[in-house]
Scaffold this motif. Structure first.
Motif, PDB file in Angstrom:
ATOM      1  N   ARG A   1      49.902  16.612  52.312  1.00 54.74           N
ATOM      2  CA  ARG A   1      48.443  16.432  52.184  1.00 54.74           C
ATOM      3  C   ARG A   1      47.922  17.159  50.940  1.00 54.74           C
TER       4      ARG A   1
ATOM      5  N   ASP B   1      53.663  27.911  60.758  1.00 56.09           N
ATOM      6  CA  ASP B   1      54.250  28.059  59.419  1.00 56.09           C
ATOM      7  C   ASP B   1      55.041  29.354  59.255  1.00 56.09           C
TER       8      ASP B   1
ATOM      9  N   SER C   1      51.804  22.647  66.226  1.00 53.96           N
ATOM     10  CA  SER C   1      50.397  22.291  66.377  1.00 53.96           C
ATOM     11  C   SER C   1      50.275  20.920  67.048  1.00 53.96           C
TER      12      SER C   1
ATOM     13  N   ASN D   1      61.172  18.900  60.425  1.00 54.73           N
ATOM     14  CA  ASN D   1      59.709  18.955  60.352  1.00 54.73           C
ATOM     15  C   ASN D   1      59.026  18.253  61.530  1.00 54.73           C
TER      16      ASN D   1
ATOM     17  N   PHE E   1      42.705  10.381  62.349  1.00 54.84           N
ATOM     18  CA  PHE E   1      43.367  11.458  63.086  1.00 54.84           C
ATOM     19  C   PHE E   1      42.703  12.789  62.740  1.00 54.84           C
TER      20      PHE E   1
ATOM     21  N   LEU F   1      51.593  19.222  55.866  1.00 55.33           N
ATOM     22  CA  LEU F   1      50.474  19.850  55.164  1.00 55.33           C
ATOM     23  C   LEU F   1      50.742  19.900  53.663  1.00 55.33           C
TER      24      LEU F   1
ATOM     25  N   LYS G   1      52.159  13.046  59.675  1.00 56.54           N
ATOM     26  CA  LYS G   1      51.316  13.531  60.774  1.00 56.54           C
ATOM     27  C   LYS G   1      49.845  13.561  60.386  1.00 56.54           C
ATOM     28  N   ALA G   2      49.463  12.720  59.443  1.00 51.01           N
ATOM     29  CA  ALA G   2      48.063  12.730  59.019  1.00 51.01           C
ATOM     30  C   ALA G   2      47.687  11.364  58.452  1.00 51.01           C
TER      31      ALA G   2
HETATM   32  O1  F6P Z   1      48.174  16.233  61.384  1.00 58.41           O
HETATM   33  C1  F6P Z   1      48.473  17.175  62.259  1.00 58.41           C
HETATM   34  C2  F6P Z   1      48.691  18.500  61.670  1.00 58.41           C
HETATM   35  O2  F6P Z   1      48.564  19.530  62.576  1.00 58.41           O
HETATM   36  C3  F6P Z   1      47.818  18.710  60.483  1.00 58.41           C
HETATM   37  O3  F6P Z   1      46.761  19.409  60.888  1.00 58.41           O
HETATM   38  C4  F6P Z   1      48.676  19.396  59.493  1.00 58.41           C
HETATM   39  O4  F6P Z   1      48.594  18.738  58.287  1.00 58.41           O
HETATM   40  C5  F6P Z   1      50.005  19.184  59.995  1.00 58.41           C
HETATM   41  O5  F6P Z   1      49.981  18.555  61.198  1.00 58.41           O
HETATM   42  C6  F6P Z   1      50.873  20.337  60.133  1.00 58.41           C
HETATM   43  O6  F6P Z   1      52.124  19.797  60.074  1.00 58.41           O
HETATM   44  P1  F6P Z   1      53.244  20.396  59.192  1.00 58.41           P
HETATM   45  O7  F6P Z   1      53.676  21.578  59.955  1.00 58.41           O
HETATM   46  O8  F6P Z   1      54.265  19.321  59.103  1.00 58.41           O
HETATM   47  O9  F6P Z   1      52.652  20.709  57.859  1.00 58.41           O
END
Ligand code: F6P
Ligand code: MG
Length: 460
Positions: free
Chosen positions: A377, A278, A189, A184, A15, A374, A412-413
């Protein structure tokens, strides 16, 4: 054993690779359009208009840089000075040269938002402009049904709490954790083309109930045990998105404060416009204003429930303001949350980029809730861990430096850890058969699944 590599933008079938090649150009293109909308409100011969046009041209160049896979360039001395770009970016670029389409996914993504920010900060009349504000607010407006539903639900809490025993409280805690978790799912995005129906289907009580089986790891009871066993009661939220998500986080915070489970909630916001949606401190202020405003939400759509909806929103706004005034609900920001660094840098030994200070601050907390994808991650370093890796292993030193942490993440990743053997294989094959055009492993990037992971900070 050494650490696994981080995900790269050219990792086949990930992704991340799709994001770098398709989603980033769209995100920058949307920013160019949103700037155009702002410019259309200005006099064409004004200085601000001209400067805005210049920023727009530079955004187009940035889009081209990404699409044509140019090297990631260091920030110039002037950019660093004008936009206070933290040193970590250039340190990484110098030690690990990379390009837009072959570099580290996490690094390049964070770098992208910093580059956008620098363009605005470079110009006085645009320095404080939030290019994502238009989108953040319009999506919050489109979240009206979910917003009113939650406000109404919150208003009922008072009577439920009157004779709640500990078991009942724990059930309510679980409900409010899930409200915050699924908040969430509304990620701007990912929702670049979302309809009102799409948004509604993510936000209501029904959607949450239907999604319960999609919570693959659920450490809520460990977090409950931690909070109900500690004496001082501070809960920190490392925030993710503004709008509906932070609204849902506020619900959880109010629940914790109203029940006395917490005596203080600290919300950690971003210091620059970041990852499209954010939350910055000013976004909270805007959100309260929007809820307070007589015409931000078109409550007439709720027909007979309109009056009730207004009263619930008013009640919520009053309660929020009281908690802010009493100092029980506070907002803070530090540049650390918008650095490229993963969260193993939240460590007493990290004195170069602010990690030690963040660690020291968070040690005062009885629970640090990391919201969203994020943050997950960054907690796991965005590394290619086998998907059955233990959570404590994936978060590295954070597992043993005393912080009580809880990650609430809709997935989402590509990175995901902590799964029982066989779960990933099963979900991959289900996803592959349902979504014929997507790799099976993308189930973890779909936003349809979630994990709730706790660590007590003492796992040696
Ligand atoms: O994976 C999609 C994405 O846009 C990533 O780029 C980023 O890690 C994430 O989603 C943003 O999501 P969140 O707002 O939950 O951190
Ligand atoms: Mg986000």
């Amino acid at each position: 054993m050494g650490l696994p590599e981080t995900f790269k933008n050219n990792d086949k079938d990930t992704f991340g690779a799709y994001t770098a090649s398709s989603r980033w150009p769209t995100i920058v293109a949307n920013a160019i359009d949103d700037l155009e909308a702002e410019l259309s409100t200005l006099e064409a011969d004004s200085q601000r208009f001209k400067a805005g046009k210049d920023i727009q041209a530079q955004l187009s160049l940035l889009k081209q840089e990404i699409a044509t896979d140019k090297p990631i360039r260091p920030f110039t001395a002037e950019e660093i000075q004008v936009a206070q770009v933290p040193g970590s970016f250039n340190d990484v670029i110098t030690s690990t040269p990379q390009t837009w389409q072959t570099g580290g996914w996490l690094f390049c993504e964070v770098y992208l938002y910093r580059r956008i920010n620098v363009l605005f900060r470079n110009c006085n009349s645009w320095a404080q402009f939030d290019i994502f504000n238009r989108l953040k607010q319009s999506t919050f407006q489109n979240s009206m049904i979910g917003v009113v539903e939650l406000a109404t639900r919150y208003r009922k809490l008072e009577s439920q709490l009157q004779d709640a025993n500990p078991q009942a409280l724990e059930i309510l805690f679980k409900e409010f954790i899930e409200i915050s978790l699924w908040g969430n799912a509304t990620d701007l995005s990912l929702l670049t083309n979302a309809t009102l129906e799409d948004i509604k289907s993510l936000q209501g009580e029904e959607a949450r109930k239907a999604s319960e089986s999609k919570i693959l790891i659920n450490d809520t009871s460990k977090a409950w045990d931690q909070l109900t066993s500690s004496k001082s009661k501070q809960v920190d939220f490392v925030l993710d998105n503004s709008g509906f998500e932070v609204y849902a986080d506020l619900m959880l915070a109010l629940f914790l404060l109203d029940t006395g489970i917490a005596t203080k909630c600290v919300f950690h916001a971003k210091d620059i416009p970041y990852m499209v949606s954010d939350c910055m401190i000013k976004d909270f202020e805007v959100l309260v204003e929007d809820m307070n405003s007589a015409d931000f939400f078109d409550l007439t759509q709720l027909k007979d429930e309109a009056q009730n909806g207004r009263e619930s929103l008013d009640f919520l706004v009053r309660t929020l303001k009281q908690h802010v005034a009493s100092g029980q609900l506070t907002f803070t920001e530090t540049p650390f949350w918008t650095l490229d660094l993963d969260y193993t840098h939240i460590d007493p030994s990290e004195t170069k980029y602010g990690g030690a200070q963040v660690h020291k601050d968070l040690l005062q907390s009885d629970l640090v809730i990391f919201k969203g994808d994020l943050n997950y991650r960054k907690l796991t370093g965005d590394r290619k861990w086998p998907r059955t890796t233990k959570w404590e292993t994936a978060i590295g030193s954070l597992a043993s430096t005393g912080l009580k942490t809880l990650s609430l993440r809709t997935c989402k990743a590509d990175v995901i850890v902590g799964l029982a053997p066989g779960v990933d294989e099963k979900l991959c094959s289900v996803w592959e058969s349902e979504k014929k055009t997507e790799p099976g492993s993308w189930w973890s990037s779909s936003g349809k699944y979630a994990v709730i992971c706790y660590c007590d900070g003492h796992q040696y």
